[in-house]
Design a protein around this motif. Structure first.
Motif, short mmCIF file in Angstrom:
data_model
loop_
_atom_site.label_atom_id
_atom_site.label_comp_id
_atom_site.label_asym_id
_atom_site.label_seq_id
_atom_site.Cartn_x
_atom_site.Cartn_y
_atom_site.Cartn_z
N ASP A 10 0.76 -1.17 -0.08
CA ASP A 10 0.08 0.09 -0.13
C ASP A 10 0.84 1.27 0.22
O ASP A 10 0.63 2.30 -0.71
N GLU A 11 2.07 1.39 0.76
CA GLU A 11 2.84 2.33 0.79
C GLU A 11 3.38 2.57 -0.54
O GLU A 11 3.65 3.71 -1.02
N PHE A 12 3.96 1.53 -1.04
CA PHE A 12 4.38 1.54 -2.41
C PHE A 12 3.61 2.15 -3.39
O PHE A 12 3.95 2.88 -4.23
N ILE A 13 2.30 1.71 -3.34
CA ILE A 13 1.40 2.28 -4.21
C ILE A 13 1.16 3.67 -4.21
O ILE A 13 1.01 4.16 -5.34
N GLY A 14 1.22 4.12 -2.88
CA GLY A 14 1.15 5.48 -2.59
C GLY A 14 2.44 6.26 -3.10
O GLY A 14 2.39 7.66 -3.75
N LEU A 15 3.68 5.78 -3.06
CA LEU A 15 4.78 6.52 -3.58
C LEU A 15 4.71 6.52 -5.25
O LEU A 15 5.04 7.42 -5.67
#
Length: 196
Positions: A19-24
């Motif tokens: 989820d954090e990577f998608i946000g990045l």
């Protein structure tokens, strides 16, 4: 510590990282530009967070390391986050999935089906489609199992599809198929409607 708890805890941590990577990725693409510095940043982040072996992120990682042009990588990232690049005209993500290319027919009698995603056809309601499948002597399941015959992907993705266009059901079906544990056919809504 209970092994099942360890598994679910590690799964939760991995989900949070993805989820954090998608946000990045969304942040990187916010200006509709993608450059070498941003590419290196994403590669380093995946390495640091040990996601190179994850089914979806690992494939993206390999593309980032490849000789693809920055424009091609930008479009791939837009698909990964479930958004549309300005060059894309439709919101459908299912066309990017590993859907059966040479589907001669669909066997309904005694076959099991699982539906995922939002459907764009006139039926739109999954219950209606499931009723038609049952009327043709097919069975409908709520989850992907090794004995599933068909996973049907609706034309439009939705927020239930975790990690962009690859949902949990889709990832599970791909893993079963790639490990030769199952003969699941992943088909599109259009392919199913052709035979209803």
């Amino acid at each position: 510590m209970d092994k099942s708890f360890e598994y679910y805890d590690s799964q939760r941590i991995e989900d949070r990282k993805i989820d954090e990577f998608i946000g990045l990725c969304r942040g990187v693409l916010a200006d509709n530009d993608f450059n070498e510095e941003e590419k290196k940043y994403l590669i380093d982040w995946i390495d640091k967070n040990k996601l190179t072996e994850h089914n979806t992120v690992g494939k993206l990682y390999k593309q980032l390391l490849s000789e693809f042009s920055l424009d091609d990588l930008k479009n791939t990232l837009f698909m990964f986050i479930g958004g549309n690049s300005p060059s894309q005209e439709i919101a459908s993500m299912s066309t990017q999935l590993p859907i059966e290319k040479s589907l001669a027919k669909i066997e309904f009698s005694n076959s099991s089906f699982c539906l995922t995603g939002n459907f764009s056809s006139a039926y739109r309601n999954r219950n209606v489609i499931e009723e038609i499948i049952v009327s043709k002597n097919g069975k409908c399941k709520n989850s992907v199992t090794m004995d599933l015959d068909y996973l049907v992907i609706g034309e439009f993705g939705n927020n239930d599809w975790r990690h962009s266009n690859y949902g949990r059901k889709i990832e599970k079906a791909i893993k079963y198929r790639e490990s030769n544990q199952s003969k699941i056919k992943i088909i599109s809504e259009k392919q199913l409607l052709k035979y209803l």
